[in-house]
Scaffold this motif. Structure first.
Motif, short mmCIF file in Angstrom:
data_model
loop_
_atom_site.label_atom_id
_atom_site.label_comp_id
_atom_site.label_asym_id
_atom_site.label_seq_id
_atom_site.Cartn_x
_atom_site.Cartn_y
_atom_site.Cartn_z
N GLY A 80 0.82 -1.20 0.00
CA GLY A 80 0.00 0.00 0.00
C GLY A 80 0.86 1.26 0.00
N TYR A 81 0.23 2.35 -0.32
CA TYR A 81 0.90 3.65 -0.32
C TYR A 81 0.05 4.61 0.47
CZ TYR A 81 2.62 8.16 -1.95
OH TYR A 81 3.12 9.43 -2.00
N THR A 82 0.70 5.33 1.36
CA THR A 82 0.00 6.31 2.17
C THR A 82 0.51 7.70 1.81
OG1 THR A 82 -0.10 4.72 3.97
CG2 THR A 82 -0.53 7.00 4.54
N ASN A 83 -0.40 8.53 1.37
CA ASN A 83 -0.07 9.92 1.06
C ASN A 83 -0.70 10.75 2.17
OD1 ASN A 83 0.62 12.31 -0.12
ND2 ASN A 83 -0.75 12.11 -1.88
N GLY A 84 0.10 11.05 3.16
CA GLY A 84 -0.42 11.68 4.36
C GLY A 84 -0.72 13.16 4.23
N LEU A 85 -0.90 13.80 5.39
CA LEU A 85 -1.25 15.22 5.46
C LEU A 85 -0.02 16.09 5.26
CD1 LEU A 85 -3.46 15.05 8.66
CD2 LEU A 85 -4.25 15.22 6.32
N LYS A 86 -0.26 17.26 4.72
CA LYS A 86 0.83 18.22 4.56
C LYS A 86 0.65 19.30 5.62
CE LYS A 86 3.26 20.73 1.03
NZ LYS A 86 3.27 21.13 -0.38
N ILE A 87 1.57 19.32 6.58
CA ILE A 87 1.51 20.30 7.67
C ILE A 87 2.81 21.10 7.68
CG2 ILE A 87 1.34 20.59 10.16
CD1 ILE A 87 -0.23 18.01 10.26
N ASN A 88 2.68 22.45 7.62
CA ASN A 88 3.82 23.36 7.64
C ASN A 88 4.86 23.00 6.58
OD1 ASN A 88 2.72 24.83 9.73
ND2 ASN A 88 3.79 23.65 11.30
N GLY A 89 4.41 22.61 5.40
CA GLY A 89 5.33 22.30 4.31
C GLY A 89 5.94 20.92 4.39
N THR A 90 5.61 20.14 5.41
CA THR A 90 6.16 18.79 5.55
C THR A 90 5.03 17.78 5.40
OG1 THR A 90 7.73 19.66 7.15
CG2 THR A 90 7.49 17.27 7.04
N ARG A 91 5.25 16.79 4.57
CA ARG A 91 4.24 15.75 4.37
C ARG A 91 4.47 14.63 5.38
NH1 ARG A 91 0.41 15.13 0.81
NH2 ARG A 91 1.28 16.68 -0.56
N LEU A 92 3.42 14.33 6.14
CA LEU A 92 3.50 13.25 7.13
C LEU A 92 3.00 11.95 6.49
CD1 LEU A 92 1.95 15.12 10.18
CD2 LEU A 92 4.37 14.71 9.71
N PHE A 93 3.56 10.86 6.88
CA PHE A 93 3.14 9.51 6.43
C PHE A 93 3.17 9.37 4.91
CE2 PHE A 93 0.59 10.27 10.35
CZ PHE A 93 1.30 9.43 11.17
N ASP A 94 4.20 9.82 4.28
CA ASP A 94 4.35 9.69 2.84
C ASP A 94 5.31 8.53 2.57
OD1 ASP A 94 4.18 10.16 0.15
OD2 ASP A 94 5.76 11.68 0.15
N ARG A 95 4.72 7.32 2.42
CA ARG A 95 5.60 6.17 2.22
C ARG A 95 4.82 4.97 1.67
NH1 ARG A 95 6.43 4.52 8.53
NH2 ARG A 95 4.22 4.25 8.91
N TRP A 96 5.58 4.00 1.24
CA TRP A 96 5.05 2.71 0.78
C TRP A 96 5.17 1.72 1.92
CZ3 TRP A 96 2.85 1.67 -3.86
CH2 TRP A 96 2.99 2.62 -4.85
N SER A 97 4.23 0.76 1.95
CA SER A 97 4.34 -0.31 2.95
C SER A 97 4.07 -1.65 2.28
CB SER A 97 3.34 -0.08 4.10
OG SER A 97 2.03 -0.16 3.61
#
Length: 170
Positions: A80-97
């Motif tokens: 799976g791929y998680t495209n997380g939230l973008k907070i203060n210019g940083t994307r959280l949880f942006d990864r493959w599993s």
């Protein structure tokens, strides 16, 4: 004659003899060869094809019953791929599993359960064979009854035509 023929075939069905067997029955009707009248093909009826499918299913069930004592292996994979939230210019949880798994089951003791399942599967198979034979005999009886109805209707038409001719003469 038709009623006597059907009654004889029905008697043969109930006593487990082939429908074409000659059974001596007391009465004034002449003996007739019933085998010549059974020209109707019942193999294309949907009931016969359903019973054949049921027999094949039961045969496969008998073949599958011993497989429960064999080891079983299961494989599983997931990604799976998680495209997380973008907070203060940083994307959280942006990864493959990725996830993979293997399961192995080896039966050690059956405690007699296996032999019961095999016996039950064989009994169901034999019952389905008996059901097919019974249904084929009933379908042959039904086909003979329809043929007799056709013969009787043809005779009634001939009688009606001769009655019309007689009435026109009178």
């Amino acid at each position: 004659e038709n009623a006597m023929r059907l009654a004889t075939m029905n008697l043969c069905h109930y006593i487990g003899r082939p429908l074409t067997d000659s059974v001596t029955v007391g009465g004034g009707l002449p003996e007739k060869d019933y085998g010549a009248d059974l020209g109707t093909d019942i193999s294309l009826r949907p009931e016969v094809t359903m019973l054949a499918s049921k027999i094949e299913l039961m045969r496969q069930k008998v073949n599958m019953a011993p497989s429960e004592r064999l080891p079983q292996v299961g494989l599983m994979a997931q990604y799976g791929y998680t495209n997380g939230l973008k907070i203060n210019g940083t994307r959280l949880f942006d990864r493959w599993s990725m996830l993979a798994g293997v399961q192995v089951s080896v039966p050690l003791f059956a405690f007699g359960n296996h032999s019961n399942k095999v016996r039950a599967a064989k009994a169901q198979y034999e019952q389905s064979l008996a059901d097919e034979a019974d249904a084929k005999e009933l379908l042959a009886l039904e086909a003979m009854q329809m043929k007799n109805n056709l013969d009787e209707t043809t005779l009634e038409i001939c009688l009606a035509e001769s009655a019309v001719e007689s009435a026109e003469e009178n």
